[in-house]
Structure formats: C-alpha cells, structure tokens
Write an enzyme that holds these catalytic residues in place. Structure first.
Site, PDB file in Angstrom:
ATOM      1  N   THR A  92     -11.501   8.561 -13.257  1.00 53.35           N
ATOM      2  CA  THR A  92     -10.631   8.037 -12.207  1.00 53.35           C
ATOM      3  C   THR A  92     -10.958   6.604 -11.830  1.00 53.35           C
ATOM      4  OG1 THR A  92      -9.629   8.601 -10.074  1.00 53.35           O
ATOM      5  CG2 THR A  92     -12.026   8.827 -10.253  1.00 53.35           C
TER       6      THR A  92
ATOM      7  N   GLU B  37       0.823  -1.209   0.000  1.00 47.47           N
ATOM      8  CA  GLU B  37       0.000   0.000   0.000  1.00 47.47           C
ATOM      9  C   GLU B  37       0.857   1.259   0.000  1.00 47.47           C
ATOM     10  OE1 GLU B  37      -3.784   2.113   0.209  1.00 47.47           O
ATOM     11  OE2 GLU B  37      -3.026   0.209  -0.583  1.00 47.47           O
TER      12      GLU B  37
END
Length: 603
Positions: A583, A472
């Site tokens: 997006t 992450e």
C-alpha cells in the site's frame, strides 16, 4: 507511509498511537527488505548493515558462517567511501552490488542466531522465534537467493535496451524529467533535513512529528527503492550509507523486527483476534492500552502482506496465523448487504458503525485482498473470493453515475449515500484493473471498462481545478460534479492515488491518454508544488496562486514519483508478473511456485 490512509492525518493521542503508527516499523521493514527476497540491493557495504543479515566475524565455535558469497566464505574487505564512483552496469544487469563494489555478490543467505556483541547474543537468547522452520528442527533457515532470482520472469530493472535507439524520444525525455524531480526532492531533503522524517521546504528544515512513533528517517527508508529503480546511483548510496550509519537499533535488524512483531502480538489477544487499535508508550514501556473501542478496517485489514513476509523472515507461523484469523472473522461476521463497514469492535466482533468507504478508513483492505491473491502466485483462493464478493457489493450499493456521466464510488452510512469520493479512493481504478484478468470471463471486459471510467472521474477532479491538481475530496451534488465544496477539502498534499491508477491502466491498455494525463500532473507539480528547497503540498487547488503547506511528504518520493516514472517506462521495469506493490508502493515479490511447495497464500 501508512498514515496517508487516514484523511487529514488525525494526530495521535498523548496516550498512545493509532495502529498505523504501531505497524510503522513493519513498514520500515518493508522498505528495507522489500527486495531482500529479490535483489538484496538494500544492503550497504558497511559493517553495521552487514549485521542486519550477516553474523559478525567473531563467532562462537561451532556456528556456521551466515552468508556464502559465490559459494565460499567471504574474505575481509575494506570499507568503501560513502559515495564511491560506480562503474556503469552491463546492459541487462540488475544487481546493484556492482554500484558499490567491483565484485558481483551471489549466493544464498543462511540465517542463524547472531553472535558477537553482547546485546546481539542477549537478543538472540531472549528471542522466542525459532531459528528453523517448524518441521526442520536443527536445520538453519536458508533463503536461496539464486533459486529465487532464477524464478523471476524479468530482470528487476527491465531489459534496459540502448536508450540511444529508443524510438520514443519524447517519452524518454519525460521519464528523465521525473527522474530529475526525484533527484531534486532527495537532494533538498538531504541538504536541509537528512535524518529527519520529512522535509519542510519553506523553512528549510526537517520535521519529526509524533505520528512516526519516535523513529527517524522515514524519507530515507521510503526513497530507497525509488532511487534504485531510477538508477540514481549516488543518491542511492547516500541513502544506504545513512541507514548503515544512523538507523540505530540495539540488535540485529532481523531479530529486532521479529522481536517487535512479538511485542505487537498481544494486540491480537482479544475475544475475536481482531487487533486493538491503540498501543501505549507511556513511560517508554510497551503496553496495550484500554483506550479505543473499535478497530479500523484499513488498519487491521492491511497487515496481511507484511505479516506473511514476517513469517518468511522468521520461520514462525504465528504471524501468518494472526492475519489469517482476521480473515476468518471477516468471513463469518454478518455484513450489511455484503459490505464491510469501516469500524469493528475487537471485543464483541460487531460492527461499530455502518459507515462504508473505499477511500480513507477502508481502502487498503480491498487492495490487500486482490494483492494477496497475486502475491501468493494465485493460490490464495480465500483472498480472491473475498475480493470479488466485496467488489460485487460495492458495485451494487456504492457505484453511481452522475448526471454528467461520471462514474464514482460513493460512501455509505447506514443505507444513506454520501455522494462524494475521496482522493484516497482514486486508487480503486488501478485496483479494479489489476483484478480484471482473474475475474470470471464474462466480467473481465466489464471490470476493465469500470476501471477506466473511475480513473476518468478522478482525472476530472484534477482537470476541473485551477491548478490541475485534485482536491482531498470531491462531490456530486447540487449540479456540481467532481469538485470540492468546501475549503477544508480543497487541499492537495502530493498524494499518489490518481497517478497510481494511471500507471496500472497504462500497463493494461497502453492507451496514450494515461501518459497524457500523467504528464499534466508532472507539469502541475512543477508549477505549483516545486519550491526553492523541495516540493510542497498546497492548501487550495482552486487558487491560481495557492499557499504551500510546507511539507514534502515521504510518500511523494515513495509513491507519487515512482508511479509517474513507471508510467513512462517499459512494462518490464518492476514487472507486475514478478512484483506486487504494497500500500506504500514498496514492491514485494510474487511467490512463483518452487520445489519447496511453500506459498504465502497456502493454508
């Protein structure tokens, strides 16, 4: 969906929803009508879905028929079975109506007030959106599909050459493998979680979650265009059938979307015009909460494409005006060293914290600047100028090169750098590549190289893990580079940003390294994320036997698998000359100039 833009998925409070959830319905709109302006292929042949854009057959006297099919009023037709056996389309054919009906459907759409069922008539009477565009009083808004289609420079699905003659048999096999992964992900979702927002593959059930604002079927909506472009025809029909039969709205979908847009408008009633960050659903009523002292850059900065699209749907300029005002505020406000911090007070118009990130909380603001320029047919000069000015500031104050030679974009906190880069920030390689062509001539080669170096760094974050999947977030300190330094940042939740950049860099350079890296991701997904009943994220990319998180994210089908498929496809499949990905990787049409003189970016 948009929630992926917030690291860790911060849960909604019991009093309201963060802005990504408020605008989730508009992203559902994007999923459903993304290609309405292109191919209209999202409309099932069910009576309920026809009501999304077509008026019921029982009309009040004097009202026109809404659609003209092949130049004349449509005849009544029988409902097809849920999964008809479609005929194979002709080479080069990109109209999927042939998948569900032997007749090709052509002709424009004429939008008028809905009539028929009482709730639709009531909705129309109570709707403040005009039926015609300003200056066209008395003339119903008409979308000329044929004219739009004639302006496309490439067929939606590309030229579709005879695959038996395709010389790169390995690439074709790789593409088919990714298609199989999508088919498996969809079928697992359909079997265990159909109608729920997301699949939990370990427990073989569905997940709703409070982050979806009470709406269901996120995976269906997110999967539609991916199923279409992969030509998974039966699965696409299943998705369309579910939308037609189970995506319940009380009124015509276009009217519902517009009315919801109207309900969102009070969020902009602030001294600055920057929308508030929280909407309250207490007691089931819409109301704007006083909670939340700041608005997030990636939230209010990622409305532009969708709100302009909403103006196109409704003919009402108020939606476009709201997002243009956001730009006006951001242009005028003093920015530290030209940087855009992530938090802004909608009341005072001041930055709340001087935290700058190209990853979570900031990312899609920058993405939407360059994409607004492209979607406008390169007429939105304001977006273009803001993008290159922001990129110059990012280069000056955030860009670093590690001792090991890895280029990365750090985070900035009041002048102090955090030498880390989030997975979410790895979209930036593709963004910079996408914008390189329109930079000043002396900067173009530089931006192409910068895009390649950032993408290489993100690949290294994958290559340096045991699973060959990226964490992450990853750091550059204490002699360690491109690796997470704590377990809380070591997870992978099927994110798309790295393969997104591979796709853009491949299309720009055709360097085979990007397909090699993409295939490494495919193999890693198969080995570590594929389960008996779908794909799951993993909790630690540095473990050779990682535990699963029991969630098949909807964006895995919408984005990760889509970008991988495009990476191994020809460039004219959803050509970047004709389409801009929002997006969430849903394609929106580039507004090639037409005789009407309208362009989304002109003002």
């Amino acid at each position: 969906m948009l929630m992926r833009k917030v690291p860790g998925f911060v849960p909604a409070s019991p009093w309201g929803l963060r802005l990504p959830q408020k605008f989730l319905f508009l992203l559902f709109l994007s999923g459903l009508v993304t290609l309405c302006f292109g191919a209209l292929f999202l409309l099932p042949h069910s009576s309920r879905l026809k009501r999304l854009f077509l008026a019921p057959r029982t009309q009040q006297p004097g009202l026109e028929v809404v659609a003209e099919i092949a130049g004349h009023a449509p005849a009544r037709e029988q409902e097809p079975p849920p999964n008809p056996a479609p005929a194979a389309p002709a080479p080069g054919e990109d109209d999927p109506s042939s998948w569900a009906s032997p007749r090709r459907r052509k002709g424009g759409l004429r939008r008028t007030r809905p009539t028929g069922p009482r709730e639709e008539a009531t909705a129309a009477r109570g709707n403040s959106i005009p039926a015609s565009r300003p200056g066209d009083e008395g003339v119903p808004f008409r979308f000329d599909f044929n004219a739009f289609r004639s302006r496309l420079r490439h067929p939606v699905l590309g030229t579709r050459a005879d695959e038996s003659q395709e010389p790169q048999s390995q690439v074709r096999a790789q593409r088919e493998k990714i298609k199989e992964m999508m088919q498996f992900a969809w079928q697992s979702y359909k079997r265990y979680a159909m109608g729920k927002n997301e699949l939990r593959p370990l427990t073989k059930d569905g997940y709703e979650g409070n982050m979806f604002g009470g709406l269901s079927g996120a995976t269906v909506i997110d999967s539609l265009d991916t199923l279409y472009l992969m030509e998974l025809k039966e699965e696409f029909q299943e998705a369309k059938a579910w939308v037609g039969e189970s995506f319940h709205l009380n009124v015509v979908f276009r009217i519902k979307a517009i009315r919801l847009g109207e309900k969102l408008l009070p969020a902009f009633n602030t001294p600055t015009g920057i929308p508030k960050g929280v909407v309250s659903f207490k007691s089931g009523n819409w109301g704007w909460a006083t909670a939340g002292s700041s608005s997030i850059l990636a939230e209010f900065g990622s409305l532009h494409l969708e709100f302009l699209h909403l103006t196109e749907l409704s003919g009402n300029q108020v939606f476009a005006e709201k997002v243009r005002n956001i730009r006006k505020v951001l242009r005028k406000i003093e920015k530290p060293f030209g940087l855009y911090p992530n938090f802004l007070s909608p009341v005072s118009g001041n930055w709340v914290q001087h935290h700058v990130s190209v990853g979570g909380l900031g990312d899609s603001f920058y993405e939407y600047l360059i994409k607004s320029w492209l979607m406008s047919g390169k007429t939105d000069m304001e977006a273009k100028n803001m993008y290159y000015e922001a990129l110059e500031a990012i280069e000056t104050y955030l860009l670093n090169v590690s001792p090991g030679g890895l280029t990365y974009i750090a985070e900035w906190r009041g002048g102090i750098l955090d030498h880390k880069m989030g997975h979410l920030a790895c979209f930036s390689g593709g963004m910079i590549a996408l914008g390189a062509e329109d930079a000043k001539e002396e900067k173009r080669a530089h931006y192409r190289e910068l895009a390649a170096q950032i993408t290489k760094t993100c690949h290294e974050s994958y290559a340096r893990s045991d699973t060959k999947l990226g964490p992450e977030a990853f750091w550059f300190n204490s002699g360690r580079e491109a690796v997470a330094t704590q377990l809380s940042e070591s997870y992978y939740i099927l994110r798309p940003e790295v393969v997104e950049s591979y796709m853009y860099l491949w299309r720009q350079t055709h360097n085979p390294i990007y397909r090699e890296w993409g295939w490494e991701v495919v193999l890693a997904l198969e080995k570590y994320c594929r389960t008996e009943a779908g794909f799951s994220g993993i909790q630690d990319v540095y473990s050779s036997t990682p535990n699963h998180d029991n969630k098949q994210q909807s964006f895995f089908l919408a984005e990760t698998l889509k970008y991988l498929y495009l990476l191994f496809s020809e460039d004219d499949l959803l050509s970047l000359e004709d389409w801009v990905f929002n997006t969430e990787a849903h394609p929106l049409p580039v507004n090639h100039s037409d005789s009407s003189g309208r362009a989304w970016g002109r003002h």
